[in-house]
Design an enzyme around this catalytic site. Structure first.
Site, PDB file in Angstrom:
ATOM      1  N   SER A 149       0.852  -1.201   0.000  1.00 33.42           N
ATOM      2  CA  SER A 149       0.000   0.000   0.000  1.00 33.42           C
ATOM      3  C   SER A 149       0.880   1.239   0.000  1.00 33.42           C
ATOM      4  CB  SER A 149      -0.890   0.020   1.236  1.00 33.42           C
ATOM      5  OG  SER A 149      -1.526   1.278   1.341  1.00 33.42           O
ATOM      6  N   TYR A 162      -1.890  -0.579  10.142  1.00 30.99           N
ATOM      7  CA  TYR A 162      -2.073  -1.089   8.768  1.00 30.99           C
ATOM      8  C   TYR A 162      -0.798  -0.843   7.959  1.00 30.99           C
ATOM      9  CZ  TYR A 162      -3.804  -1.248   3.941  1.00 30.99           C
ATOM     10  OH  TYR A 162      -3.961  -1.523   2.606  1.00 30.99           O
TER      11      TYR A 162
HETATM   12  P1  NAP Z   1     -11.475  -6.098  -0.349  1.00 29.68           P
HETATM   13  O1  NAP Z   1     -12.427  -5.544  -1.357  1.00 29.68           O
HETATM   14  O2  NAP Z   1     -11.883  -6.035   1.074  1.00 29.68           O
HETATM   15  O3  NAP Z   1     -11.098  -7.656  -0.706  1.00 29.68           O
HETATM   16  C1  NAP Z   1     -12.046  -8.586  -0.748  1.00 29.68           C
HETATM   17  C2  NAP Z   1     -11.448  -9.926  -1.119  1.00 29.68           C
HETATM   18  O4  NAP Z   1     -10.642 -10.448  -0.048  1.00 29.68           O
HETATM   19  C3  NAP Z   1     -12.563 -10.915  -1.318  1.00 29.68           C
HETATM   20  O5  NAP Z   1     -12.156 -11.881  -2.250  1.00 29.68           O
HETATM   21  C4  NAP Z   1     -12.694 -11.525   0.073  1.00 29.68           C
HETATM   22  O6  NAP Z   1     -13.367 -12.765   0.079  1.00 29.68           O
HETATM   23  C5  NAP Z   1     -11.237 -11.670   0.459  1.00 29.68           C
HETATM   24  N1  NAP Z   1     -11.054 -11.746   1.905  1.00 29.68           N
HETATM   25  C6  NAP Z   1     -11.175 -10.745   2.810  1.00 29.68           C
HETATM   26  N2  NAP Z   1     -10.910 -11.196   4.040  1.00 29.68           N
HETATM   27  C7  NAP Z   1     -10.622 -12.529   3.920  1.00 29.68           C
HETATM   28  C8  NAP Z   1     -10.243 -13.558   4.833  1.00 29.68           C
HETATM   29  N3  NAP Z   1     -10.144 -13.327   6.139  1.00 29.68           N
HETATM   30  N4  NAP Z   1      -9.998 -14.802   4.349  1.00 29.68           N
HETATM   31  C9  NAP Z   1     -10.101 -15.059   3.029  1.00 29.68           C
HETATM   32  N5  NAP Z   1     -10.446 -14.127   2.111  1.00 29.68           N
HETATM   33  C10 NAP Z   1     -10.703 -12.874   2.550  1.00 29.68           C
HETATM   34  O7  NAP Z   1     -10.034  -5.459  -0.486  1.00 29.68           O
HETATM   35  P2  NAP Z   1      -9.455  -4.415  -1.563  1.00 29.68           P
HETATM   36  O8  NAP Z   1      -9.862  -3.055  -1.157  1.00 29.68           O
HETATM   37  O9  NAP Z   1      -9.750  -4.909  -2.943  1.00 29.68           O
HETATM   38  O10 NAP Z   1      -7.886  -4.542  -1.280  1.00 29.68           O
HETATM   39  C11 NAP Z   1      -7.115  -5.606  -1.846  1.00 29.68           C
HETATM   40  C12 NAP Z   1      -5.676  -5.477  -1.364  1.00 29.68           C
HETATM   41  O11 NAP Z   1      -5.135  -4.209  -1.752  1.00 29.68           O
HETATM   42  C13 NAP Z   1      -5.523  -5.549   0.155  1.00 29.68           C
HETATM   43  O12 NAP Z   1      -4.329  -6.209   0.487  1.00 29.68           O
HETATM   44  C14 NAP Z   1      -5.442  -4.092   0.573  1.00 29.68           C
HETATM   45  O13 NAP Z   1      -4.763  -3.910   1.787  1.00 29.68           O
HETATM   46  C15 NAP Z   1      -4.660  -3.515  -0.606  1.00 29.68           C
HETATM   47  N6  NAP Z   1      -4.888  -2.078  -0.792  1.00 29.68           N
HETATM   48  C16 NAP Z   1      -6.157  -1.607  -0.990  1.00 29.68           C
HETATM   49  C17 NAP Z   1      -6.355  -0.240  -1.155  1.00 29.68           C
HETATM   50  C18 NAP Z   1      -7.720   0.345  -1.386  1.00 29.68           C
HETATM   51  O14 NAP Z   1      -7.855   1.582  -1.366  1.00 29.68           O
HETATM   52  N7  NAP Z   1      -8.760  -0.453  -1.613  1.00 29.68           N
HETATM   53  C19 NAP Z   1      -5.269   0.629  -1.099  1.00 29.68           C
HETATM   54  C20 NAP Z   1      -3.984   0.106  -0.880  1.00 29.68           C
HETATM   55  C21 NAP Z   1      -3.814  -1.247  -0.734  1.00 29.68           C
HETATM   56  P3  NAP Z   1     -14.902 -12.783   0.626  1.00 29.68           P
HETATM   57  O15 NAP Z   1     -15.648 -11.775  -0.169  1.00 29.68           O
HETATM   58  O16 NAP Z   1     -15.379 -14.174   0.392  1.00 29.68           O
HETATM   59  O17 NAP Z   1     -14.824 -12.412   2.064  1.00 29.68           O
END
Ligand code: NAP
Length: 257
Positions: A149, A162
């Site tokens: 991130s 985080y």
């Molecule tokens: P998100 O929408 O919350 O991701 C959802 C995905 O993760 C789904 O496939 C979900 O499965 C799975 N998941 C969540 N918790 C889980 C668990 N305990 N066990 C197994 N699967 C799990 O996340 P995102 O915003 O796309 O972010 C993806 C990555 O990018 C993360 O590492 C995050 O830290 C990083 N990131 C995000 C941002 C941002 O602004 N969004 C910025 C910087 C970095 P289910 O639906 O079945 O629960």
């Protein structure tokens, strides 16, 4: 596109959000994609169906991660092995994307031990052991891409724990790149800024002022879309990224340059 034809990828948290966009993009580039998810069956089915409707190949793999040390990781790989066997394919892959992660905001004064441990378990321990157990299945010449991130460089007091959980992945990336280089495997991290996914929905939906202020911090002047990040992962996973390893690539649209 067929840059990844004949390749196999596994994307943790690949059913929705950034992971969903990565799974979709890698499949569009020709890879067979194992779409890992935790609990929401419908979202995983929808992503797999959309990939297949587009002429791609995808398989959903369910395993809750981060709760009990090791258990979810072992289950993920057992289910990967079983799914490969069912398809008559070797239990091997070329591209591992460590995407799964959780953001629990809070300043140092507000952090709880439970939240801290949950973030470290899912964001830091899980990709470490998913990779450890995946290495014997990862073909020589393969790729490991881990979602870090931009907060690791932005010094946001609201996200201190985080940021720590993600900073560890930046170090993991550099050190592992050195070890796996002997097998021709590249190891890189991608650092998104604010991206339009479910965890950010409340800001985007309910607080237009805050959303506009965040967008204005990016040199490119907008929130990131999951597909923006997926393009960077696809570059690292594809042939054009072959000479890049041990790097942490910012994919934030130039957040706070
Ligand atoms: P998100 O929408 O919350 O991701 C959802 C995905 O993760 C789904 O496939 C979900 O499965 C799975 N998941 C969540 N918790 C889980 C668990 N305990 N066990 C197994 N699967 C799990 O996340 P995102 O915003 O796309 O972010 C993806 C990555 O990018 C993360 O590492 C995050 O830290 C990083 N990131 C995000 C941002 C941002 O602004 N969004 C910025 C910087 C970095 P289910 O639906 O079945 O629960």
């Amino acid at each position: 596109m067929t840059t990844l034809a004949g390749r196999t990828a596994l994307v943790t948290g690949g059913s929705r959000g950034i992971g969903g966009a990565i799974a979709t993009r890698l499949a569009a580039d020709g890879a067979t994609v194992y779409v890992h998810y935790g609990s929401r069956d419908a979202a995983a089915k929808e992503t797999v169906a959309a990939i297949e409707a587009n002429g791609g190949r995808a398989v959903a793999i369910k395993a809750e991660l981060g709760a009990d040390p090791g258990d979810g990781v072992a289950l993920l790989w057992e289910r990967f092995d079983a799914a490969c066997a069912e398809r008559g394919e070797p239990a091997e892959l070329d591209i591992l994307v460590n995407n799964v992660g959780v953001t629990l905001p809070g300043r140092i004064g507000e952090a709880t031990v439970a939240d801290f441990d949950r973030m470290m378990a899912l964001n830091t321990r899980t990709p470490f052991f998913v990779t450890q157990q995946g290495l014997r299945r990862l073909r020589d010449g393969g790729r490991v891409v881990t979602l870090s991130s931009a907060v690791t460089r932005l010094a946001l007091p609201d996200a201190i724990a985080y940021a720590m959980s993600k900073a560890a992945l930046d170090v993991f990336t550099v050190v592992l790149a050195k070890e796996l280089g002997t097998r021709g495997i590249t190891v890189n991290a991608v650092s998104p800024g604010w991206t339009d996914t479910e965890p950010n929905a409340p800001v985007l939906r309910d607080d237009p002022g805050a959303a506009a202020a965040i967008a204005a911090q990016a040199a490119l002047g907008r929130f990131g879309q999951p597909a923006d990040v997926a393009s960077v992962v696809a570059f690292l996973a594809g042939p054009d990224g072959a000479w890049v390893t041990g790097q942490v690539l910012d994919a934030s649209g130039g957040m706070r340059l």
